[in-house]
Motif scaffolding. Structure first.
Motif, PDB file in Angstrom:
ATOM      1  N   ALA A   1      52.962  81.025  37.745  1.00  0.00           N
ATOM      2  CA  ALA A   1      51.957  82.249  37.892  1.00  0.00           C
ATOM      3  C   ALA A   1      51.169  80.620  36.716  1.00  0.00           C
ATOM      4  O   ALA A   1      49.552  80.374  36.616  1.00  0.00           O
ATOM      5  CB  ALA A   1      52.117  83.231  37.061  1.00  0.00           C
ATOM      6  N   ALA A   2      52.606  79.704  35.651  1.00  0.00           N
ATOM      7  CA  ALA A   2      50.879  78.620  34.863  1.00  0.00           C
ATOM      8  C   ALA A   2      51.082  77.970  35.492  1.00  0.00           C
ATOM      9  O   ALA A   2      49.828  76.966  35.293  1.00  0.00           O
ATOM     10  CB  ALA A   2      51.792  78.446  33.767  1.00  0.00           C
ATOM     11  N   THR A   3      51.530  77.522  36.952  1.00  0.00           N
ATOM     12  CA  THR A   3      50.600  76.700  37.435  1.00  0.00           C
ATOM     13  C   THR A   3      49.886  77.239  38.309  1.00  0.00           C
ATOM     14  O   THR A   3      48.956  76.007  38.974  1.00  0.00           O
ATOM     15  CB  THR A   3      51.966  76.120  38.508  1.00  0.00           C
ATOM     16  N   GLY A   4      49.508  78.575  38.830  1.00  0.00           N
ATOM     17  CA  GLY A   4      48.552  78.348  39.123  1.00  0.00           C
ATOM     18  C   GLY A   4      48.353  79.735  40.200  1.00  0.00           C
ATOM     19  O   GLY A   4      50.029  80.071  40.768  1.00  0.00           O
ATOM     20  N   TRP A   5      47.195  80.913  41.031  1.00  0.00           N
ATOM     21  CA  TRP A   5      47.997  81.916  41.514  1.00  0.00           C
ATOM     22  C   TRP A   5      48.670  82.233  42.967  1.00  0.00           C
ATOM     23  O   TRP A   5      49.601  82.473  43.683  1.00  0.00           O
ATOM     24  CB  TRP A   5      47.234  83.133  41.237  1.00  0.00           C
ATOM     25  N   ASP A   6      48.344  81.386  43.746  1.00  0.00           N
ATOM     26  CA  ASP A   6      48.793  80.686  44.701  1.00  0.00           C
ATOM     27  C   ASP A   6      50.224  79.662  44.931  1.00  0.00           C
ATOM     28  O   ASP A   6      50.813  80.814  45.945  1.00  0.00           O
ATOM     29  CB  ASP A   6      47.749  79.712  45.491  1.00  0.00           C
ATOM     30  N   THR A   7      50.422  79.916  43.921  1.00  0.00           N
ATOM     31  CA  THR A   7      52.433  78.825  43.933  1.00  0.00           C
ATOM     32  C   THR A   7      52.605  80.312  43.464  1.00  0.00           C
ATOM     33  O   THR A   7      53.582  80.116  44.200  1.00  0.00           O
ATOM     34  CB  THR A   7      52.260  78.276  42.210  1.00  0.00           C
TER      35      THR A   7
ATOM     36  N   VAL B   1      48.490  63.398  30.378  1.00  0.00           N
ATOM     37  CA  VAL B   1      49.578  64.385  29.373  1.00  0.00           C
ATOM     38  C   VAL B   1      49.910  66.087  29.969  1.00  0.00           C
ATOM     39  O   VAL B   1      51.095  66.301  30.183  1.00  0.00           O
ATOM     40  CB  VAL B   1      49.908  64.344  27.884  1.00  0.00           C
ATOM     41  N   PRO B   2      49.063  66.828  30.193  1.00  0.00           N
ATOM     42  CA  PRO B   2      49.542  68.382  30.463  1.00  0.00           C
ATOM     43  C   PRO B   2      49.912  67.986  31.898  1.00  0.00           C
ATOM     44  O   PRO B   2      50.579  68.862  32.658  1.00  0.00           O
ATOM     45  CB  PRO B   2      47.991  68.853  30.608  1.00  0.00           C
ATOM     46  N   ALA B   3      49.961  66.991  33.011  1.00  0.00           N
ATOM     47  CA  ALA B   3      50.013  66.989  34.518  1.00  0.00           C
ATOM     48  C   ALA B   3      51.308  66.439  33.858  1.00  0.00           C
ATOM     49  O   ALA B   3      52.534  66.659  34.566  1.00  0.00           O
ATOM     50  CB  ALA B   3      49.102  66.217  35.187  1.00  0.00           C
ATOM     51  N   MET B   4      51.701  66.029  33.278  1.00  0.00           N
ATOM     52  CA  MET B   4      53.732  64.640  32.881  1.00  0.00           C
ATOM     53  C   MET B   4      53.832  66.158  32.607  1.00  0.00           C
ATOM     54  O   MET B   4      55.480  65.983  33.011  1.00  0.00           O
ATOM     55  CB  MET B   4      53.155  63.835  31.960  1.00  0.00           C
ATOM     56  N   LEU B   5      53.943  66.817  31.525  1.00  0.00           N
ATOM     57  CA  LEU B   5      54.815  68.032  30.849  1.00  0.00           C
ATOM     58  C   LEU B   5      54.316  69.182  31.897  1.00  0.00           C
ATOM     59  O   LEU B   5      56.340  69.487  31.925  1.00  0.00           O
ATOM     60  CB  LEU B   5      53.561  68.497  29.759  1.00  0.00           C
ATOM     61  N   THR B   6      53.739  69.240  33.032  1.00  0.00           N
ATOM     62  CA  THR B   6      53.325  70.616  34.262  1.00  0.00           C
ATOM     63  C   THR B   6      54.980  69.881  35.337  1.00  0.00           C
ATOM     64  O   THR B   6      55.830  70.495  34.869  1.00  0.00           O
ATOM     65  CB  THR B   6      52.854  70.995  34.422  1.00  0.00           C
ATOM     66  N   THR B   7      54.710  68.435  35.827  1.00  0.00           N
ATOM     67  CA  THR B   7      55.478  67.923  36.292  1.00  0.00           C
ATOM     68  C   THR B   7      56.715  67.861  35.442  1.00  0.00           C
ATOM     69  O   THR B   7      58.239  68.201  36.495  1.00  0.00           O
ATOM     70  CB  THR B   7      55.308  66.311  37.188  1.00  0.00           C
TER      71      THR B   7
ATOM     72  N   THR C   1      47.087  79.915  30.631  1.00  0.00           N
ATOM     73  CA  THR C   1      47.558  79.302  31.162  1.00  0.00           C
ATOM     74  C   THR C   1      48.999  80.026  31.246  1.00  0.00           C
ATOM     75  O   THR C   1      49.803  80.520  31.289  1.00  0.00           O
ATOM     76  CB  THR C   1      47.879  77.861  31.285  1.00  0.00           C
ATOM     77  N   LEU C   2      49.246  80.552  29.321  1.00  0.00           N
ATOM     78  CA  LEU C   2      50.591  80.675  29.011  1.00  0.00           C
ATOM     79  C   LEU C   2      49.916  82.339  29.070  1.00  0.00           C
ATOM     80  O   LEU C   2      50.877  83.136  29.393  1.00  0.00           O
ATOM     81  CB  LEU C   2      50.614  80.810  27.331  1.00  0.00           C
TER      82      LEU C   2
ATOM     83  N   MET D   1      54.352  75.294  26.863  1.00  0.00           N
ATOM     84  CA  MET D   1      52.771  75.481  26.011  1.00  0.00           C
ATOM     85  C   MET D   1      52.381  74.080  25.293  1.00  0.00           C
ATOM     86  O   MET D   1      51.510  73.952  25.162  1.00  0.00           O
ATOM     87  CB  MET D   1      53.780  76.216  24.671  1.00  0.00           C
ATOM     88  N   THR D   2      53.345  73.091  25.321  1.00  0.00           N
ATOM     89  CA  THR D   2      52.851  72.340  24.684  1.00  0.00           C
ATOM     90  C   THR D   2      51.639  72.114  26.148  1.00  0.00           C
ATOM     91  O   THR D   2      50.278  70.912  25.643  1.00  0.00           O
ATOM     92  CB  THR D   2      53.919  70.857  24.797  1.00  0.00           C
ATOM     93  N   ALA D   3      52.256  71.503  27.307  1.00  0.00           N
ATOM     94  CA  ALA D   3      50.559  71.297  28.072  1.00  0.00           C
ATOM     95  C   ALA D   3      49.994  72.290  28.068  1.00  0.00           C
ATOM     96  O   ALA D   3      48.645  71.494  28.364  1.00  0.00           O
ATOM     97  CB  ALA D   3      51.662  71.307  29.582  1.00  0.00           C
TER      98      ALA D   3
END
Length: 185
Positions: A160-166, A61-67, A118-119, A107-109
């Motif tokens: 940044a919420a996805t990752g600092w490399d991104t 579910v968190p991955a779907m929300l991020t997508t 991550t927030l 926020m939901t993810a």
């Protein structure tokens, strides 16, 4: 599931030129010829969604929300591109609506994954990107507008919420893409 997302993204993107026309020329009747813009916008939306679905596996579910947040950014980015090409401005309501939707999804993810940090990363990325572009806007008022500052904060928050490399890739990519244009000037 991914194929449905790709088709829906392509269909939605194909209608964005009409929305951009309404944003940029509200008093004029809709353009009779927007076939090529529709096809191009739909293709970019579909290919972008396919790349996102392949790169961001929606296994939880968190991955779907991020997508979903990235797909919102994709569609908003297409609309902002079409509007910017037409009138050289980025409308605040489009950025604000996209930011609200993306913030709610993130926020939901974060709650679903049990990762509230991550927030904080998203807020830090938004502050860094937005603050950096605000400094550029103050130093060179003719080059960067406030729409660019708002968009940078939106992109900084999501990356940044996805990752600092991104986030690092998102910070450097615009300048690498602009380098050939800058050299040719």
């Amino acid at each position: 599931m991914a194929s449905i997302v790709v088709v829906l993204s392509a269909v939605t993107a194909a209608h964005l030129p009409a929305v951009a026309d309404r944003l940029t020329r509200p008093d004029e009747p809709p353009a009779a010829r927007r076939g090529m813009r529709r096809w191009a916008s739909g293709a970019v939306g579909g290919l972008g969604a396919a790349a996102l679905c392949r790169h961001l596996p929606a296994t939880s579910v968190p991955a779907m929300l991020t997508t979903a947040a990235w797909l919102v950014l994709l569609q908003a980015g297409l609309l902002l591109t079409l509007t910017d090409l037409a009138v050289r401005r980025l409308p605040t309501p489009v950025i604000a609506d996209a930011a609200a939707i993306i913030a709610a999804l993130q926020m939901t993810a974060a709650v679903a994954a049990g990762q509230p940090w991550t927030l904080l990363a998203g807020l830090a990325g938004a502050a860094l990107f937005g603050g950096g572009y605000l400094a550029v806007s103050v130093l060179t008022p003719t080059g960067v507008g406030m729409g660019d500052v708002r968009l940078a904060a939106l992109i900084g928050g999501l990356t940044a919420a996805t990752g600092w490399d991104t986030a690092l890739a998102a910070a450097t990519l615009p300048y690498l893409l602009a380098l050939p244009f800058t050299i040719s000037q």
